[in-house]
Design a protein around this motif. Sequence first.
Motif, PDB file in Angstrom:
ATOM      1  N   GLU A 198      -7.395   1.139   5.867  1.00  0.00           N
ATOM      2  CA  GLU A 198      -7.422   0.341   4.648  1.00  0.00           C
ATOM      3  C   GLU A 198      -6.053  -0.306   4.410  1.00  0.00           C
ATOM      4  O   GLU A 198      -5.955  -1.488   4.062  1.00  0.00           O
ATOM      5  CB  GLU A 198      -7.830   1.217   3.455  1.00  0.00           C
TER       6      GLU A 198
ATOM      7  N   GLN B 282     -10.029   4.755  -9.857  1.00  0.00           N
ATOM      8  CA  GLN B 282     -10.970   5.229  -8.845  1.00  0.00           C
ATOM      9  C   GLN B 282     -12.315   5.559  -9.469  1.00  0.00           C
ATOM     10  O   GLN B 282     -13.363   5.339  -8.876  1.00  0.00           O
ATOM     11  CB  GLN B 282     -10.385   6.472  -8.156  1.00  0.00           C
TER      12      GLN B 282
ATOM     13  N   THR C  25      -3.883   4.418  -1.159  1.00  0.00           N
ATOM     14  CA  THR C  25      -4.954   4.807  -0.242  1.00  0.00           C
ATOM     15  C   THR C  25      -4.497   5.964   0.637  1.00  0.00           C
ATOM     16  O   THR C  25      -3.304   6.205   0.804  1.00  0.00           O
ATOM     17  CB  THR C  25      -5.395   3.623   0.644  1.00  0.00           C
TER      18      THR C  25
ATOM     19  N   ALA D 259     -12.499   4.598  -2.675  1.00  0.00           N
ATOM     20  CA  ALA D 259     -12.645   5.906  -2.033  1.00  0.00           C
ATOM     21  C   ALA D 259     -14.012   6.529  -2.284  1.00  0.00           C
ATOM     22  O   ALA D 259     -14.522   7.267  -1.458  1.00  0.00           O
ATOM     23  CB  ALA D 259     -11.545   6.852  -2.521  1.00  0.00           C
TER      24      ALA D 259
ATOM     25  N   CYS E 275       0.842  -1.198   0.000  1.00  0.00           N
ATOM     26  CA  CYS E 275       0.000   0.000   0.000  1.00  0.00           C
ATOM     27  C   CYS E 275       0.870   1.238   0.000  1.00  0.00           C
ATOM     28  O   CYS E 275       1.815   1.336   0.784  1.00  0.00           O
ATOM     29  CB  CYS E 275      -0.885   0.037   1.244  1.00  0.00           C
TER      30      CYS E 275
ATOM     31  N   GLN F  51     -13.423  -4.404   0.618  1.00  0.00           N
ATOM     32  CA  GLN F  51     -12.114  -4.769   1.178  1.00  0.00           C
ATOM     33  C   GLN F  51     -12.083  -6.258   1.505  1.00  0.00           C
ATOM     34  O   GLN F  51     -11.098  -6.944   1.241  1.00  0.00           O
ATOM     35  CB  GLN F  51     -11.834  -3.930   2.434  1.00  0.00           C
TER      36      GLN F  51
ATOM     37  N   GLU G 253      -6.897   4.146  -5.214  1.00  0.00           N
ATOM     38  CA  GLU G 253      -7.998   4.459  -4.289  1.00  0.00           C
ATOM     39  C   GLU G 253      -9.319   3.910  -4.820  1.00  0.00           C
ATOM     40  O   GLU G 253     -10.291   4.652  -4.963  1.00  0.00           O
ATOM     41  CB  GLU G 253      -8.112   5.966  -4.078  1.00  0.00           C
TER      42      GLU G 253
END
Lengths: 255, 259
Positions: free
Chosen positions: A199, A85, A194, A165, A39, A176, A162
């Motif tokens: 997350e 995204q 992220t 988001a 991440c 998730q 993301e």
Amino acid sequence: MPTILSAEHVTRTFSIGRGPSVVAVQDFSLQVEEGEFVCLLGASGCGKTTMLNLFAGFIQPTQGRVLLRGEPITRIEPRCGVVFQSYALFPWKTVQGNVEFGLRMQRVPAAERRRRAARFIELVKLQGFERHYPVELSGGMQQRVTLARILAADPEVLLMDEPFAALDAMTRQEMQEELLRIQEQNRKTVVFITHSIDEALILADRIVVMSARPGRVQAILHNTLPRPRHVSIQLSPDYAALKSEIWNLVESKQR
Amino acid sequence: MTGLRSAISASLLIRIASVCCFVLAWHVATTNGAISSIFLPSPAQVAAQAMELVSSGELWKSILVSSERVFAGYALAALVAVPLGVVMAVWWPAKAIVDPFVSLLRPLPSITWIPLTILWLGIGDQQKVAIVFLGSWIYMLVYTLAAVQRVDPVLVRAARNLGARDFAVMWQVILPAALPGIIAGLKITLAISWSCVLSAELVAAQSGLGALIWQGKDWGNLPLVLVGMVAISITVLIADAIADRIERLLLPWERHRRS
């Protein structure tokens, strides 16, 4: 595990209008191992999306190199599949058509294409929606289609910008969980962007904390939380300890 | 749902009543002598004239002749303008070559082409088709250009990221993404094409709806003029409805958005 994706001292600047050029990323180095979930964590403006665009080959570094399996990425790289995204689904194609798109581009025969598309549509739990158009689906479902589309194309690395988001908190948690489940089945290499510490802790093996203006690597942490993971891991004491560690890192930079 | 449906039917009732009231007022004004029939014939006179033209087949013939001219000129214009607009949007030298002509020609109403086209082509079908073409293609071009330029670049990125090459990006992403805008432009141009053919027929023609109206004027037959005008309205409305149908067939993914 061998390195699959790496950035070596990458700097990327942008010139906006006639003003001085902006340094989005400075001296960024990272090695991503095969099958690893990394991440990139940071506030907006820390250059994390720039890094993802560099890995995808959408843009080129001003200095340094971005490598996939040791070779420089110099153009849009289909081996690094992107989950946008904004979903970026093709509105004129049905769920089925969207999921098959990458396979069609790879000239996979129609029967095989249908078979593989069906498998990934099932994986993201969208059976029964094959003939729907994206506009007929909720945001969470659209993001599932994006995920199925990229997984069906079978890239070597997944780049996720993301992706959750724009979803509401409950749908995000559900997504998730889905991603954890899919990741544990497929063991894909993932670079996930992220701005949420939670997350990152739920999903990642390694967390790259970035600082802003210019975007740099501030710290790289190994996420020692056990796998297989479930979103309920957020309730464990280890989780709280790691979270406060990252929190302090981010805070220290803010001051 | 029932509320919506009753709202729609209420709206429909009001529409019908509105038209009926207008025709009634027209009838009263023209029969009680408030308006002389020299300036405006009564609805009954117009209806009688319409019946006569329908039974003689002359009305259908005029509608057909004008429709054929519109269709030919419109199709020709679309065949030239849509591909040209797409090329201009994706390849800047093409835009640089064509842009000055678009700027110069766009302000010219199609009727200004009438003298030249009569000189070149006479006053037959060819000249009418040419007027429709000349009056329509620039609008189609401008709408197509805008539609292609508005395609979301993230879709092109996504397609390339999924392995699409230039050809696939063009045919499988840019064109379908621009199609709703292109079709919207074509629909708007349809009404313009109709006004082109009618103005050409009004100036010089032996057949068609425009010629029918001009005939009425020459013979002092005002009901004929009005029948021609009503026929134009209805024909263009029907053409629009057909265009709507075709649009829905071509853009199944847009249905949801509109309903």
